[in-house]
Structures are given as structure tokens and as C-alpha cells.
Design an enzyme around this catalytic site. Structure first.
Site, PDB file in Angstrom:
ATOM      1  CG  HIS A 179      18.321  28.182   3.560  1.00  0.00           C
ATOM      2  ND1 HIS A 179      19.634  28.594   3.562  1.00  0.00           N
ATOM      3  CD2 HIS A 179      17.616  29.204   4.112  1.00  0.00           C
ATOM      4  CE1 HIS A 179      19.724  29.800   4.106  1.00  0.00           C
ATOM      5  NE2 HIS A 179      18.499  30.196   4.445  1.00  0.00           N
ATOM      6  CD  GLU A 180      13.837  29.756   4.606  1.00  0.00           C
ATOM      7  OE1 GLU A 180      13.626  30.051   5.802  1.00  0.00           O
ATOM      8  OE2 GLU A 180      14.505  30.487   3.857  1.00  0.00           O
ATOM      9  CG  HIS A 202      16.376  29.924   9.031  1.00  0.00           C
ATOM     10  ND1 HIS A 202      17.401  30.631   9.607  1.00  0.00           N
ATOM     11  CD2 HIS A 202      16.373  30.278   7.713  1.00  0.00           C
ATOM     12  CE1 HIS A 202      17.995  31.382   8.689  1.00  0.00           C
ATOM     13  NE2 HIS A 202      17.391  31.184   7.540  1.00  0.00           N
ATOM     14  CG  HIS A 214      19.140  28.583  15.112  1.00  0.00           C
ATOM     15  ND1 HIS A 214      19.707  29.695  14.528  1.00  0.00           N
ATOM     16  CD2 HIS A 214      19.752  28.469  16.323  1.00  0.00           C
ATOM     17  CE1 HIS A 214      20.615  30.203  15.335  1.00  0.00           C
ATOM     18  NE2 HIS A 214      20.661  29.487  16.428  1.00  0.00           N
TER      19      HIS A 214
END
Length: 677
Positions: free
Chosen positions: A467-468, A471, A474
Site C-alpha cells: 500500500h505505502e 503512494h 505516485h
């Protein structure tokens, strides 16, 4: 304080870093450098703003909007470095600086956003003929000036400055007190027999934590930020489970800790007053005004529509747990018996899978491997580049053609000086205008093993790693001109979307076969176990969705208060809010209760915790697109990177989604995923 020329020469924060990609030179930076650097940053930025507002030439894009984007670089760089440290490795001195700087930053921001002359210059810019990104930049600035109060009269601006300063101080206090409470609430156990159910590695880590905390010979069960603590799934001793759960959910509300409930109440009251001053019905309406959600009503309707099915599923799960346990289920029993039922129904023991999830293997052969297959990225460990703590590692990230993309820093272990939870920070934001390439950080809170022992992850921690890193992608893939639009600088209810998409690769056959191997024998996790993990994916969704909705609806309740309305006792208000929303299951406390809800009282998610499930609509639909188009392929990765991950906020994020997906998002994949049909 005044800074001498000699001091300036010695302060590395006042100069461009000599390291690759502008990585801050952490080995040279000292605590005493921060305050002078902030002072210099404030001074330089205000001088740049003064030059823009007093420019005798008519306002145009270059001398106003672009000049604004070029301004404040020193202050921005200092802030990135300092606030990363304040969240990840804060000493008492760093916390004192944070308390001092927070109101100064608020006043500095107000000096710009409340400047009517500056607002008028932006309003005078002729945008016809400008490129789309430039037009969007002007529009975003104008919207921000209006929303934050540039058009108010002077008495109203004076009160707004007071409110913003007070809120900056209170939010800083809440965050620091929450970390202190999390550390204080750790549960000390003297008899190792009471830790039955935990692995040898976990018991060893508890002994190490106790020794470091000044309790040699004991065992310390440290906490993470959310209500539900990982050890509850394995601890066989019911009394210890109750102690751990109680310590978790009572943070901020007990005399032996720091009472954060009055701070939360005060924050909510001041935010409500500020919203009214700015022309909004409440703080939630103020926050929603610049999100992708069309209205507060739309947010409320979505959350309310999901709650009944989630609670029904949770009640059905509770009945199954009680049958397994042979007695009524309390909150501290839930995770323990949920694993028993999972094992009975699906022949899956998550605790037994930990030896297959060793941290470095998950990273290199899972997270990085998926990024290589999709995007062609490679990762070179740079031991020559320093992190801000000995646990931090630095990787150089390169594109498929070998060109440098940026740096990725990983900080995975918990410590008393770190905030709870997991997050991504930027140390350098990508911008073509400033010729800067991205440097990003992932922070997790995995228990650090004793020396010589492997770091074995729970399945939830594996999810968090992926998940991290979503980020991080991104931020790394950002291709924008202006720093305002860089990477994750998108609406808050969109920012979780790319990170949630990246979770899809955890059990993707090619990926899981590559990283899920026993840390001692190198034996791969059996395919039939992976199949059972997939089959068990809906088990526990009643609990997960209900605890999430409890937090999201509690957030809305606090921030839909009108100015001047006294909510009364914070815990009574919390109880009534959960009851009114229909999510008041005693066995399923909200993921965050008021006393330790850092997301909304100390971070950027006030009135925005709904963003996770709002983003998940896009995420679930995107997962379906990848499956329809062949999954883990370079073509799919390139399409997702080009149309969405690289766009930052330089186009409307929902338009970026349409460009990627070919249509608006549909909610059905989310309902299927969470069993909410």
C-alpha cells in the site's frame, strides 16, 4: 534569531544538497540548524511574495502565477526535512521546535492566502491561450484564495489568523500527546507463559522492547496507532488480551496518560467557528469544497448506504466467533477467534504464515518485483547515501531504459520517537519548473527483531508494504511542471486510490510465488495455501468495514458540528454519534477513537477519513480493468503510469481516471470485494 554569514555557511539546510537527486545531507544536518533555517525560509519567501505583489507590470502568468511557484523553495525544502523527522524520529528538542514553528507556519501561510492585493493580481491574469496546466494553476490559486478568506474584511481576517494559529498549536499538541500515550500504553508482562501463542521472534522482540524501556527481564507489548492490536490475534491468555485491548482503546482518556479528549473537542470547536467565518455551514463542508466528492450529502449517502450491510456481516461473524469460543465474544476476543474460524473454515492460519513473509524478501522479491514487471523499474541500494536514522535505507530507482527516476527511502521499524501507523512523505517533490526529481519515503511500524533475528511480517504488514509503496509510485512517477501539482498533491479523497491499487499484486500468482518463501528453508508458500487465502478474502470484511465506517462516521460527526454547538462530554458524544450512524457494535470499536484519532486531529484528514472507501470505488474498478487486460504486463503498467500516476493534479483527477478507464467508476466491484451486495 539573527543568522550570521558564518552560521549560514555552516548550515546545510540553507544550501542545495550536494547529494544525488537533492537528497538532504542528513549526516551534516543538526537539530540546531532547523530554527535558523526556518527563519531564513520565512524571510526569503516573504521577500519573494512582496516582489510579486508590488510588481509595477500588469499581472500575467509569468510574473504572478509562475513566480509564485518558484517562490518559497527554501522554506519548502526545510519543511520537508523537518516534518519528516518530526513524524519519524522526534527527539524532545525536535518536538519543542515543532511546537514553536507550527503557529509561525500558520501565520506565514495566512500572510499569503489572506493578501487581497495578491488575490487581485491572480484575478487579473488573462488565461486565454495558456496551456491547460497553466490555466488549471491559476484556477486553483483563485479557488484557494477565495476558500481561505482573501475576500474577508480586516476584522474577520484578524479573527481567522487567531483561529489558524490556535489550531496549529492544538493539532501539534494532539499529535505529540498521541505518540506519548501510545508509548505509555504498552503492556508489560512479567511471565513469558502469559505470551503463549506469540512466536519466538515476537517474544524476543517484546523482551528487547522491555529492556530498552527500562524493564529488564520483562516483556513489553507495544501498541500501533489503530484500535485493533496485531498481538490480539495470537495471544492465548484472555486476561492479557483484555489488558492489551483496554490499554489501546482508552488512550487519551485515562489519568495515567495525557488526556487528549479536551484537545480534540477544542479543535472541533475552533474548526467550526472558522468554517462559519469563511461562509460554510461546518468544517466538513469547508473541507469537502476542494475534494472530488461532489458534496457532503453524497459522502453521507455513501457511508450510510454501506453501514447496514457491514453491520449485518459483522453480526454474522460475531455469531460464528461465539460458536467457536463457546462463550459470548468481547472486543478483545474478536481477532483471536476470527483466526480460529478462519483456520476451521479455510484451513488458513495467518500466524503460521509469518515465516514466509520476511521483510527484505517482501520488499525485493514482492514490492520491487511487481514494480519491475509493470513499470520496468530497478532498485539499487545506495549504502553510500545517508538516511536520517540508522534503520533507514536508500534505493536509487531507475526506469526501464536505465535513466534515473528518483530515490526511495524505506524506514520500516517502530521506535518510541516515531508516530504510529504508516505513511509516505516527500523529501523532494518532482517539478519540471524547478528541475527537481522526486525523493520519497515510506514509513511503517514493524516490530524490530532482536539482533540476528529476521523481521517476519504479518499478512496485514505485507499489505501495508504494498500500500505505502503505491503512494511512493505516485510521487516517483510525477511528471508535472509546477510543484503545486506534484505527485500526491491531489485531493485527499483521491490520494489513497493509487496506493490501494498497488495492493492487488500481493497475491498475484507471479508475485506471491516470488516473495512468499520460508526464511529458513526457502520453501515456497504452497499454491493451495495461496488459493485458500484468496478464498478467505471475504472472511472478516464485516469487522473491517464496520470498524472503518465507525471511524469515518465519527470523523463526520465531529466536523459537522455547527459553530457554537457544545457536544458535551467527548466520549458520550462519540457513543451517540456511533449509535446514530448504526455502527455501535461493542465488540467492534472504531478503527480510531476520538482520543487517538491522529488522522483527523493531527494530520490532513479532518472530515476526510471517508476518503479511503471513496477512493476504493476507483481502486476496485481499476483492479477489474487490470484483470480484464491481462494483469501484470508492461503495457498495462505503462497505460496506468501515463494516464494516471504521472498526472499528479495537473488535470482533474477524475478526468485522469476516465482517461485511464475509458469511463466513470462503477461501485459494483467495491460491493463485491467487501461482501456488501
Amino acid at each position: 534569531m539573527p543568522t550570521s554569514d558564518q552560521d549560514s555557511l555552516r548550515n546545510p539546510l540553507l544550501h542545495d544538497s550536494p547529494l544525488p537527486y537533492g537528497l538532504p545531507d542528513f549526516e551534516a544536518i543538526r537539530t540546531e540548524h532547523y530554527l535558523p533555517a526556518f527563519a531564513a525560509g520565512f524571510q526569503a519567501h516573504l521577500a519573494e511574495i512582496a516582489a510579486i505583489r508590488s510588481n509595477p507590470e500588469p499581472a500575467d502568468f509569468q510574473n504572478t502565477a509562475e513566480a509564485m511557484e518558484r517562490s518559497g523553495r527554501l522554506l519548502r525544502n526545510v519543511s520537508y526535512v523537518f516534518f519528516n523527522l518530526a513524524s519519524a524520529d522526534a527527539s524532545a528538542e525536535i518536538q519543542e521546535i515543532e511546537r514553536e514553528i507550527a503557529p509561525q507556519l500558520s501565520a506565514h501561510s495566512d500572510a499569503i492566502t489572506l493578501d487581497s492585493t495578491l488575490y487581485a493580481r491572480f484575478a487579473a491574469i488573462e488565461t486565454d491561450g495558456l496551456a491547460d496546466e497553466a490555466q488549471r494553476l491559476v484556477a486553483e490559486y483563485l479557488d484557494e484564495f477565495r476558500r481561505l478568506g482573501a475576500a474577508l474584511d480586516e476584522p474577520a481576517k484578524a479573527r481567522l489568523r487567531e483561529l489558524n494559529s490556535a489550531l496549529a498549536e492544538l493539532s501539534t499538541r494532539f499529535g505529540q500527546d498521541s505518540v506519548a500515550n501510545m508509548n505509555r500504553a504498552a503492556v508489560l508482562v512479567s511471565d513469558p507463559a502469559e505470551l503463549a501463542g506469540l512466536s519466538d521472534v515476537e517474544i524476543s522482540a517484546a523482551a528487547e522492547a522491555a529492556d530498552q524501556a527500562g524493564h529488564p527481564g520483562g516483556y513489553l507489548l507495544t501498541l500501533i496507532l489503530p484500535s485493533n492490536q496485531p498481538a490480539l490475534a495470537a495471544l492465548e491468555n484472555r486476561d492479557v488480551r483484555q489488558r492489551l485491548h483496554t490499554a489501546s482503546v482508552q488512550r487519551g482518556a485515562t489519568p495515567d496518560g495525557i488526556e487528549t479528549l479536551p484537545t480534540a473537542k477544542q479543535i472541533a470547536a475552533l474548526r467550526a467557528e472558522r468554517a462559519e467565518l469563511l461562509g460554510f455551514a461546518n468544517h466538513a463542508e469547508f473541507e469537502t469544497a476542494n475534494q472530488t466528492a461532489p458534496s457532503l450529502t453524497a459522502i453521507g449517502s455513501m457511508l450510510a448506504s454501506l453501514a447496514p450491510a457491514a453491520v449485518r456481516n459483522a453480526a454474522a461473524e460475531a455469531a460464528a466467533l461465539a460458536e467457536q469460543a463457546g462463550h459470548p465474544i468481547e472486543a478483545w476476543d474478536w481477532s483471536f477467534y476470527a483466526e480460529k474460524v478462519r483456520a476451521a473454515r479455510f484451513d488458513i492460519d495467518l500466524a503460521a504464515l509469518k515465516p514466509y513473509f520476511e521483510l527484505d524478501r517482501v520488499l525485493h522479491d514482492g514490492v520491487f518485483f511487481a514494480a519491475n514487471r509493470l513499470y520496468g523499474l530497478t532498485f539499487e541500494l545506495r549504502d553510500d547515501l545517508p538516511g536520517y536514522h540508522p534503520d533507514v535505507r536508500v534505493w536509487e530507482v531507475k526506469n526501464r531504459d536505465g535513466s534515473g527516476l528518483g530515490l526511495f527511502l524505506g524506514d520500516y521499524f517502530t521506535r518510541d520517537s516515531k508516530n504510529g501507523g504508516a505513511w509516505m512523505n516527500e523529501l523532494v517533490a518532482q517539478s519540471d519548473l524547478l528541475d527537481e526529481r522526486p525523493v520519497v519515503v515510506n514509513n511503517l511500524n514493524i516490530s524490530k527483531p532482536a539482533a540476528g533475528k529476521p523481521a517476519l511480517l504479518s499478512y496485514d504488514e505485507v499489505v501495508t508494504c504494498f500500500h505505502e509503496f503505491g503512494h511512493a509510485l505516485h510521487g516517483l512517477f510525477s511528471e508535472v511542471t509546477y510543484p503545486r501539482f506534484s505527485g500526491t498533491n491531489v485531493p485527499r479523497d483521491f490520494v489513497e486510490y493509487p496506493s490501494q491499487v498497488n495492493e492487488m499484486w500481493i497475491l498475484w500468482p507471479e508475485v506471491v510465488a516470488n516473495y512468499a518463501r520460508h526464511h529458513e528453508t526457502d520453501e515456497p508458500l504452497a499454491p493451495e495455501i495461496i488459493d485458500r487465502l484468496r478464498a478467505a478474502s471475504l472472511w472478516g470484511e464485516g469487522f473491517a468495514t464496520t470498524e472503518y465506517l465507525g471511524a469515518a462516521l465519527l470523523d463526520q460527526a465531529w466536523h459537522q458540528l455547527a459553530a457554537g454547538v457544545d457536544p458535551g462530554d467527548p466520549l458520550e458524544f462519540e457513543t451517540k454519534a456511533l449509535q446514530a450512524a448504526g455502527v455501535d457494535l461493542p465488540q467492534v470499536p472504531p478503527r480510531y477513537r476520538t482520543g487517538y484519532f491522529n488522522h483527523i486531529f493531527a494530520s490532513g484528514y479532518s472530515a476526510g477519513y471517508y476518503a479511503y472507501i471513496w477512493s476504493e470505488v476507483l481502486d476496485a474498478d481499476t483492479v477489474e480493468w487490470f484483470k480484464e487486460h491481462g494483469g501484470l504486463t508492461a503495457d498495462n503498467g505503462e497505460h496506468f503510469r501515463r494516464e494516471l500516476l504521472s498526472r499528479g493534479n495537473r488535470i482533474n483527477p477524475l478526468q485522469a481516471f476516465r482517461n485511464f478507464r475509458g469511463r466513470d467508476a462503477q461501485i459494483q466491484p467495491l460491493l463485491d470485494r467487501r461482501g456488501l451486495n
